[in-house]
Write an enzyme that holds these catalytic residues in place. Structure first.
Site, PDB file in Angstrom:
ATOM      1  N   GLY A 140      23.912  17.867  39.160  1.00 57.51           N
ATOM      2  CA  GLY A 140      23.415  18.136  37.819  1.00 57.51           C
ATOM      3  C   GLY A 140      21.922  17.905  37.734  1.00 57.51           C
ATOM      4  O   GLY A 140      21.291  17.435  38.683  1.00 57.51           O
ATOM      5  N   ASP A 196      28.796  24.570  37.131  1.00 56.05           N
ATOM      6  CA  ASP A 196      29.483  23.380  36.643  1.00 56.05           C
ATOM      7  C   ASP A 196      30.437  23.718  35.503  1.00 56.05           C
ATOM      8  O   ASP A 196      31.537  23.167  35.411  1.00 56.05           O
ATOM      9  CB  ASP A 196      28.479  22.310  36.214  1.00 56.05           C
ATOM     10  CG  ASP A 196      27.444  22.817  35.218  1.00 56.05           C
ATOM     11  OD1 ASP A 196      27.261  24.046  35.090  1.00 56.05           O
ATOM     12  OD2 ASP A 196      26.792  21.978  34.561  1.00 56.05           O
TER      13      ASP A 196
END
Length: 252
Positions: free
Chosen positions: A8, A106
């Site tokens: 991330g 994601d």
């Protein structure tokens, strides 16, 4: 033995699965300046610290291409396995948005993870708290229908501290009351209770448009908001890693 990696913007989660069991879970800071050799040292030390066996396969979901490249090389050099990066086609999802290439890896992996949960209506709303907070609508058996993106709670707190002269950095813990009696409590009220109201409002709007759905929260802030967001049906901080595992098991 699968090493699942979720890269991330702020942090990177790594999970080692033996079969379907998550036997180790690490989180490190995402640093765009780190080289492959540095990530290799970090991985070697983490595995040595917990006396873990090497993985037989590795699967990555990433929204940070420079880190993805270095992490992939580090895994391949250290463990001698191919580190695959998830593409939309790997998920088996029908991505029903204007430009499917815009969907973050994601978010799609979260959708795959969500579909493992039973939902009475076959619909899911996934709320993922990160640098940005995402809301995604998913429908069984394999349809990703779109979503919304908002600023993440920690990002909002950091922006206030950086762009104001007198407001301090705070930890995002729930305040004693909505009406703050000092600056710290006022900030916590606005950032934590205000964020809970944002989440509840967005989930309500999604349900008004799409119908009832199972609401799954994930990401670092999900546990903090659990008591403040009765809309949450499930809190699963490992949802992305579990989604990677499911892709590995189902798609090879």
């Amino acid at each position: 033995m699968l090493l699942a990696v979720d890269i991330g913007n702020t942090s990177t989660a790594l999970g080692l699965f033996s079969g379907e069991e998550l036997i180790a879970h690490f989180r490190i800071h995402t640093d765009r300046m780190r080289m492959e050799s540095e990530y290799r040292v970090i991985l070697k030390n983490l595995f040595a610290l917990e006396d873990l066996p090497p993985p037989k396969a590795a699967l990555l979901a990433s929204v940070v291409p420079p880190v993805e490249r270095e992490m992939k090389r580090a895994i391949e050099r250290l463990f001698g396995v191919e580190a695959r990066v998830v593409e939309a086609a790997d998920t088996g999802l029908e991505v029903l948005i204007d430009n499917p290439r815009e969907a973050g890896a994601d978010r799609l992996v979260n959708a795959v993870g969500a579909l493992a949960y039973p939902s009475p209506t076959g619909r899911y709303i996934v709320v993922d708290f990160g640098t940005a907070t995402t809301f995604d609508l998913v429908e069984a058996p394999n349809r990703y229908l779109g979503g919304a993106i908002a600023i993440g709670p920690q990002t909002a707190a950091d922006a206030l501290a950086q762009r104001t002269a007198k407001l301090p950095r705070i930890d995002l813990t729930p305040p004693k009351a909505a009406v703050g009696k000092n600056t710290l409590e006022a900030l916590r009220s606005g950032l934590v209770l205000g964020y809970a109201a944002l989440v509840e409002g967005m989930v309500r709007r999604f349900k008004e448009e799409a119908g009832e759905a199972l609401v799954i929260a994930t990401g670092g802030f999900a546990e903090t908001l659990r008591p403040l967001c009765p809309c949450f049906d499930v809190v699963d901080e490992d949802l992305t890693l579990k989604g990677l595992l499911r892709i590995h098991l189902e798609r090879g």
